[in-house]
Every structure is written in C-alpha cells, then in structure tokens.
Design a protein around this motif. Sequence first.
Motif, PDB file in Angstrom:
ATOM      1  N   ASN A  71       0.847  -1.186   0.000  1.00  0.00           N
ATOM      2  CA  ASN A  71       0.000   0.000   0.000  1.00  0.00           C
ATOM      3  C   ASN A  71       0.888   1.243   0.000  1.00  0.00           C
ATOM      4  O   ASN A  71       1.801   1.354   0.830  1.00  0.00           O
ATOM      5  CB  ASN A  71      -0.884  -0.013   1.261  1.00  0.00           C
ATOM      6  N   PRO A  72       0.668   2.175  -0.934  1.00  0.00           N
ATOM      7  CA  PRO A  72       1.503   3.386  -0.957  1.00  0.00           C
ATOM      8  C   PRO A  72       1.570   4.102   0.384  1.00  0.00           C
ATOM      9  O   PRO A  72       2.590   4.716   0.711  1.00  0.00           O
ATOM     10  CB  PRO A  72       0.823   4.254  -2.027  1.00  0.00           C
ATOM     11  N   LEU A  73       0.494   4.003   1.190  1.00  0.00           N
ATOM     12  CA  LEU A  73       0.487   4.660   2.497  1.00  0.00           C
ATOM     13  C   LEU A  73       1.433   3.983   3.490  1.00  0.00           C
ATOM     14  O   LEU A  73       1.808   4.580   4.499  1.00  0.00           O
ATOM     15  CB  LEU A  73      -0.933   4.678   3.064  1.00  0.00           C
ATOM     16  N   ASP A  74       1.809   2.730   3.200  1.00  0.00           N
ATOM     17  CA  ASP A  74       2.669   1.977   4.113  1.00  0.00           C
ATOM     18  C   ASP A  74       4.118   1.918   3.664  1.00  0.00           C
ATOM     19  O   ASP A  74       4.948   1.294   4.342  1.00  0.00           O
ATOM     20  CB  ASP A  74       2.146   0.541   4.265  1.00  0.00           C
ATOM     21  N   LYS A 113       6.904   2.535   6.033  1.00  0.00           N
ATOM     22  CA  LYS A 113       7.108   1.552   7.099  1.00  0.00           C
ATOM     23  C   LYS A 113       7.838   0.304   6.612  1.00  0.00           C
ATOM     24  O   LYS A 113       8.509  -0.372   7.394  1.00  0.00           O
ATOM     25  CB  LYS A 113       5.758   1.133   7.686  1.00  0.00           C
ATOM     26  N   GLU A 158       5.620   5.769  -5.848  1.00  0.00           N
ATOM     27  CA  GLU A 158       5.451   6.520  -4.604  1.00  0.00           C
ATOM     28  C   GLU A 158       6.704   7.318  -4.277  1.00  0.00           C
ATOM     29  O   GLU A 158       6.620   8.465  -3.845  1.00  0.00           O
ATOM     30  CB  GLU A 158       5.107   5.561  -3.468  1.00  0.00           C
ATOM     31  N   SER A 206       6.531  11.337  -3.951  1.00  0.00           N
ATOM     32  CA  SER A 206       6.807  11.986  -2.661  1.00  0.00           C
ATOM     33  C   SER A 206       7.958  12.969  -2.750  1.00  0.00           C
ATOM     34  O   SER A 206       8.021  13.927  -1.973  1.00  0.00           O
ATOM     35  CB  SER A 206       7.132  10.924  -1.609  1.00  0.00           C
TER      36      SER A 206
END
Length: 487
Positions: free
Chosen positions: A273-276, A279, A450, A454
């Motif tokens: 997931n791009p949001l992860d 992490k 990503e 970013s």
Amino acid sequence: MQTDSSFTFVLFGGTGDLSMRKILPALYEAHRAGGMLADSGKIVAVARHAADRGEYIQWVNEHVKPHVSKNGVDETAWSSFLERIEFVKIDLGNPEDFALLRDAVKDLPGIRVFYLATGPSLFVPICRALASVGLNENARIVLEKPLGYDLKSSNAINDAVGEIFAEEQIYRIDHYLGKEPVQNLLALRFGNALFEPLWRREWVESIQITIAEELGVEARGDFYDNTGALRDMVQNHLLQLLSIVAMEPPHSMDSDSVRDEKLRVLRALKPINPLDIGKVAVRGQYHSGVIRGTAVPAYATEPGVKPNSTTETFVALKVEIENWRWAGVPFFLRTGKRLADRVAEIVVNFRAVPHSALGASALRAGANRLVIRLQPNETIRLYCLAKQPGEGMNLASVHLDLAFDQFFREGQMEAYQRLLLDVINGRLALFVRRDEQEAAWRWVEPILNEWKASNKPPKPYAAGTWGPAAASAMLAQHGTCWLEEEN
C-alpha cells in the motif's frame, strides 16, 4: 558434463566490460575443462572497436587473461581457446552491416547463440537486424539485465523481441540463479526429508536476503543514476532469489515446472500500500566514508552522477507472501553499494523451541538458523545448540558446514559458466520467463511511483557502514535484527 552440442556463439559487445570480465573467462574455463564445449564450437565476437581479428585477439589477451582461473592461465588451453574466436567488425547502428555477420556465420556449425552484452536500448535494433538477414532461425538469444526501466518499457522490449524470437528461444539471464549455493538450496529442500517439513510458517520466524557491495558505481555513473538500486538489484536478483527460497516443490526440474512455481511466488507477493511504503521500504544514498582504510567519495560526487541526485544506492524492504506456506512470515530484502562488506547471503531464522527444559539459552535468537552464503565464499551453514563440555547443562551455538571447495575436490563452476553451457545445450530452467519478469515489475512499480511522487530524498548513510539506521529499525519493530548486528 560432456556435450556434443555444436554451436556458434555470437557475442555482441565483444570488447565491453562484461565480455572481458565474465563471458569470455567463463567460456575459456569451459574450454579448459575439456568436454564441456564441442570441439567444433566457434565464438564470433562482434564490435566496432577493433580493426580486425588480430587486433581483437590482442585485446582479449590484454583484458581477459586477468579475469580467468585463480590458478593462472594454462597457456596450451588458452592458445587453443583463442583458435575458437573469430571477429566481425560491425556498427550496430547500421543494419546493413549485419550482412557481414550473416556471411561470417553461414558455414559455421550447430545452434546459433546470440549474446547481447550491450545496453538494453540496442536489444530491439539488434534483433530486428538479425531477422532482416535471416539469422533468427535455429537460434537462441540471450538478454542481459536491465530489461527495461519499468513495466511498460519491459513489455515493449519483450513484445518486439517476441515478434522475432519465440519464447523458448529467449534466455533472460540472471547470474545469481547460476550460483552453486542457489542450486544446492534446491537440492537441500527437495532432495532431503530433513528440511521440507520445516520450510513453512509454523517453523520459520523470518528470512533475510542480502546482496551487499563494497564498490560504488565505478564507471557506471551515467547508467546507475537513471536506474537506482530498486531497478538494478531488487526487481531481478533479489526477487528471483526470494522466489527460489519460497517456491513449492516442482513436479520435476524441467524448465517450465521450476519457473511455474517461481511465478506463483511472485504473484503471491502482498501488494504494498503506498500509504505503508514508509514503514516497509527504506531507501538510502551513500555519503563519503572509509572502507578498509581507504577514503571513498559520496555518491553525488561520483563521475556521471547528477549533482543533488536523489537516486537510491540502498534499499531494504519487508515483503510478505500471501499463501498458506508463508502467510505471516516476513521476508527482509536488502541491497546496497559502498556497504561494510561484499556479501550475498540468505538467512533462514527458524523459530525457537516452544518450551525449553534446558534453560533460557535454548530460546535465544539465532540458535536455529540456516545461512546460505552466495559470495564471497560459497557455503551453507546450519546453526544449532549443543552442550558445552564440562559441568552443568550449558548450551552453545555450533554449526554444521557445507564448504563446497573443501568437500568436493573438483572445482566449482562459476555462475556464468553454468548459464552459458545451459544456453548452448538448450536448458531454460535457470533463466527468467517473461511472465516472471512482468510479475516482478508489477510488484515493484508502486514503490517506484510513490518514491517519485513523494520527492523525498534518500536517507544518508556513510560509506563503509551497513546502510541507514532506518533499515535496522524496520527489523527491530519485528523483534529481530540483521545477521551482522547480532554477531
């Protein structure tokens, strides 16, 4: 390995670095060993930086000899090896020159192997020029990495090459698949009852795969700055090694059976997931530092690198495989340049025993571990616990070694030597199939996109270290650490 397979091996980029350091030395070693190459087999070097065969042979004597056998050159074998070599001067940008190549090979025997040791921008023009003079029949084509810049460009190359050569004629090479310990990993897993019952989520806590280099970008700054570590190493080498480690037992070792199982692993990779990404993915870039007592410059000051470049020279990833065998087991992948050591290894960390009657030492991390070292020394080492001599039940970590150079008297075969012999003899199992490559690009692309969106710079790390601290922190969140940190 005896062979009667006659061949004509056409080497594009015949004066290039890869040809000098790897391909021609590998062919010489096969020739020197006797029986591996058919006596009638010929090598036809193609380049434009030599005037004629005499000048090319002089070039080979100067640039190939330093990279052959550790035991030195057998001058008799070397002389007879040079007799195999022909030379054709061609400008690859001029399709009409390929008629010269056609005339040079038309009367030579056996299967034709075209090895493209060139930049990927030349793959399609070379293939089309070969077809224009009828040289795509009774032939095999070897493509070096990188095959494209992303999924779209990779598909474009594969589509164009696929119009000229059938899939079974195309050999996409990944030299890590030819290394002896990788082959022995298959033997250990599928030839012994000991490991297969343990090779699953119930008994494996985590797996690490590392390819670390002490070298920087050397003379490849222009290429590397437009590529980066994720494209250069993760999309191919690391994901191929992961698929070998995690694959299900094939019903046989034929080419499609092995590659079918690798493909299932690549398709089972959990999408990131791009949001992860922050992490589970760490990107870094080396700054100046000291390696083995020698000061080395920062990446941004290397020749060919753009000032203020944001290209990553280090990547660490946490990867998961969504299937019954591996669900919940983290795979940690890592690669980088200007690191503390040159090492490539696979570390399988088994779970500790569920209850120890022998004390807390039986539960410690690293007590049950398999380490498969690919370079610099090719070994497989199994760690377990044993009682220390003396009073009391005190346990210590011991290891069982399979050191190939000590156990087997015959010399090991280098990766390129094995793979080139497989091409000549028509064995595809150790080469990457198109659908494997597409699956790898499809998984990697969201990370690339990503990072680009970013616009965050890579994390800095000093040359001569093991990369950014964030790579260690990522493992610490899972209660583990990289192998060298534990030691």
